[in-house]
Design a protein around this motif. Sequence first.
Motif, short mmCIF file in Angstrom:
data_model
loop_
_atom_site.label_atom_id
_atom_site.label_comp_id
_atom_site.label_asym_id
_atom_site.label_seq_id
_atom_site.Cartn_x
_atom_site.Cartn_y
_atom_site.Cartn_z
N TYR A 43 -47.37 12.49 74.89
CA TYR A 43 -48.18 11.30 75.16
C TYR A 43 -47.40 10.26 75.96
N MET A 44 -46.12 10.11 75.64
CA MET A 44 -45.29 9.17 76.39
C MET A 44 -45.19 9.60 77.86
N ALA A 58 -50.33 13.36 85.66
CA ALA A 58 -51.14 12.76 84.59
C ALA A 58 -52.29 13.69 84.22
N ASN A 59 -52.95 14.26 85.22
CA ASN A 59 -54.04 15.19 84.94
C ASN A 59 -53.56 16.44 84.22
N GLN A 60 -52.40 16.94 84.59
CA GLN A 60 -51.83 18.09 83.90
C GLN A 60 -51.54 17.75 82.43
N ALA A 61 -50.98 16.57 82.21
CA ALA A 61 -50.68 16.13 80.84
C ALA A 61 -51.96 15.97 80.03
N MET A 62 -52.99 15.39 80.63
CA MET A 62 -54.27 15.23 79.93
C MET A 62 -54.85 16.58 79.55
N ILE A 67 -57.23 15.79 76.51
CA ILE A 67 -57.81 14.45 76.62
C ILE A 67 -58.69 14.39 77.86
N ALA A 68 -59.90 13.89 77.70
CA ALA A 68 -60.79 13.72 78.84
C ALA A 68 -60.28 12.57 79.71
N SER A 69 -60.24 12.80 81.00
CA SER A 69 -59.66 11.81 81.91
C SER A 69 -60.40 10.48 81.89
N VAL A 72 -58.86 7.90 79.20
CA VAL A 72 -57.50 7.37 79.31
C VAL A 72 -57.46 5.89 79.70
N PRO A 73 -58.21 5.43 80.71
CA PRO A 73 -58.10 4.01 81.07
C PRO A 73 -58.40 3.06 79.91
N ASP A 74 -59.49 3.29 79.19
CA ASP A 74 -59.81 2.41 78.06
C ASP A 74 -58.77 2.49 76.96
N ALA A 75 -58.31 3.72 76.65
CA ALA A 75 -57.30 3.89 75.62
C ALA A 75 -56.00 3.19 76.02
#
Length: 92
Positions: A43-44, A58-62, A67-69, A72-75
């Motif tokens: 997550y870090m 970032a997309n690979q990590a998601m 995690i749905a892309s 992420v912004p709201d979270a």
Amino acid sequence: MTGLMSLMDAILDEPITSVMEKLPLAKEIKDALVENSGVLADYMALIKYYEAAQWQQANQAMNQLGIASDKVPDAYHTAVQWANEQMKALGD
């Protein structure tokens, strides 16, 4: 919490290993920050990619974290707001 703790070495001007030895934190948090291992480290990494606009990583990590892309912004903004509130509370 892990994100806040990730800055403690800079705040205290002390190696992260030394800081983590002194704090009563969960092993998972310490592993993420000292050994860069475990799901919290994943997550870090996502947050570091997101903050640096490294979208491919970032997309690979998601994808790896499931995690749905669009979440992420709201979270991210919620987490930053929470961290700011915690830091403000510590300063009061």
